[in-house]
Scaffold this motif. Structure first.
Motif, short mmCIF file in Angstrom:
data_model
loop_
_atom_site.label_atom_id
_atom_site.label_comp_id
_atom_site.label_asym_id
_atom_site.label_seq_id
_atom_site.Cartn_x
_atom_site.Cartn_y
_atom_site.Cartn_z
N GLN A 56 59.60 36.16 -12.48
CA GLN A 56 60.26 37.14 -13.35
C GLN A 56 59.25 37.81 -14.27
OE1 GLN A 56 63.43 34.48 -15.01
NE2 GLN A 56 64.77 36.17 -14.46
N TRP A 57 58.29 37.04 -14.73
CA TRP A 57 57.24 37.57 -15.61
C TRP A 57 56.42 38.62 -14.86
CZ3 TRP A 57 53.62 33.69 -18.68
CH2 TRP A 57 52.90 34.41 -19.65
N ARG A 58 55.97 38.27 -13.65
CA ARG A 58 55.18 39.22 -12.87
C ARG A 58 56.00 40.46 -12.52
NH1 ARG A 58 50.81 41.30 -12.70
NH2 ARG A 58 49.78 39.25 -12.63
N ALA A 59 57.25 40.28 -12.13
CA ALA A 59 58.08 41.42 -11.75
C ALA A 59 58.28 42.37 -12.91
CB ALA A 59 59.43 40.92 -11.22
N HIS A 60 58.54 41.82 -14.11
CA HIS A 60 58.75 42.70 -15.26
C HIS A 60 57.47 43.40 -15.67
CE1 HIS A 60 60.38 44.34 -18.92
NE2 HIS A 60 59.38 43.81 -19.59
N LEU A 61 56.36 42.70 -15.65
CA LEU A 61 55.09 43.31 -16.01
C LEU A 61 54.77 44.47 -15.08
CD1 LEU A 61 52.65 43.13 -17.93
CD2 LEU A 61 51.58 41.58 -16.27
N ASP A 62 55.00 44.28 -13.79
CA ASP A 62 54.74 45.36 -12.82
C ASP A 62 55.73 46.52 -13.01
OD1 ASP A 62 52.69 43.85 -11.79
OD2 ASP A 62 53.82 43.16 -10.03
N ALA A 63 56.98 46.20 -13.30
CA ALA A 63 58.02 47.24 -13.42
C ALA A 63 57.83 48.10 -14.65
CB ALA A 63 59.40 46.59 -13.43
N THR A 64 57.16 47.58 -15.67
CA THR A 64 57.00 48.34 -16.92
C THR A 64 55.56 48.80 -17.13
OG1 THR A 64 56.74 46.25 -18.13
CG2 THR A 64 58.95 47.23 -18.07
N ALA A 65 54.74 48.70 -16.09
CA ALA A 65 53.33 49.10 -16.21
C ALA A 65 53.19 50.58 -16.54
CB ALA A 65 52.58 48.76 -14.93
N HIS A 66 54.22 51.37 -16.24
CA HIS A 66 54.15 52.82 -16.50
C HIS A 66 54.34 53.16 -17.97
CE1 HIS A 66 58.44 51.93 -16.30
NE2 HIS A 66 58.65 53.04 -16.99
N LEU A 67 54.86 52.22 -18.75
CA LEU A 67 55.08 52.52 -20.17
C LEU A 67 53.75 52.68 -20.89
CD1 LEU A 67 57.94 50.09 -21.26
CD2 LEU A 67 58.10 52.55 -20.87
#
Length: 210
Positions: A56-67
């Motif tokens: 979950q940590w990796r998925a969220h970090l990747d999903a919000t990398a555009h911020l």
């Protein structure tokens, strides 16, 4: 109070996405109130092996990398701040703390003073240190000379429905996992908090221009 002159920086750290959901709601509330808003993240400090140990940590970090990553120019630009952090043993996460610890030059120059500031948080358990985390965060605002804007019980129904935290919106992940209606109430409180912050930020900006 008029939020037309409010410029709000919503700056947060979120490991698995709970605080990020709150940050989006705070930003939406400020936008709805008429503010210009920047939704920003702080840098991840944990090593890749720690992040990868939790999908979950990796998925969220990747999903919000555009911020966009928050920087000092964002603090100069904003006249209102909303900071979000998960609880870490009843305290601010190291990721957000590291960013705050870089602001000494801005503080010394008076660039953080007389601006509205608020906080929001999340923990796994309902009594996981939410209030102490926000109070610890607010100590920084006191040193900056900011004007702390808590949720309070100004809109008692909205705040009470979200769990009744007068210091700032907070969400317990353990409850969120089985109670989607509660999550909706908490997100409504976060939107209210964003609008309240924008109103104060706009009023303070108007006062500084007079």
């Amino acid at each position: 109070m008029n939020a037309r002159n409010a410029r709000i920086a919503v700056i947060h750290y979120s490991a698995t996405g709970t605080v990020h959901r709150l940050a989006e709601a705070v930003a939406d509330g400020a936008v709805d109130a008429g503010a210009e808003v920047r939704l920003l993240r702080v840098a991840e400090l944990a090593p890749d092996e720690a992040v990868d140990s939790n999908p979950q940590w990796r998925a969220h970090l990747d999903a919000t990398a555009h911020l966009p990553a928050a920087g000092h120019d964002d603090l100069r630009w904003a006249n209102g701040y909303a900071f979000g952090t998960p609880t870490r043993f009843g305290n601010v996460s190291s990721q957000l703390r590291q960013f705050l610890d870089t602001t000494a030059g801005l503080w010394q120059a008076g660039e953080l003073a007389d601006k509205a500031a608020t906080g929001f948080t999340a923990s796994y358990e309902e009594h996981g240190g939410q209030e102490s985390t926000l109070l610890s965060l607010y100590n920084t605002f006191f040193h900056w000379g900011s004007v702390v804007v808590p949720t309070g019980y100004v809109d008692y129904d909205v705040v009470s429905a979200a769990g009744g935290n007068p210091y700032g919106t907070s969400l317990a992940q353990s409850r969120a996992e089985g109670d989607p209606e509660h999550v909706k109430r908490v997100l409504a409180a976060a939107r209210y908090q964003g609008a309240r912050l924008a109103s104060f930020a706009g009023a303070l900006a108007d006062a500084r221009q007079d």
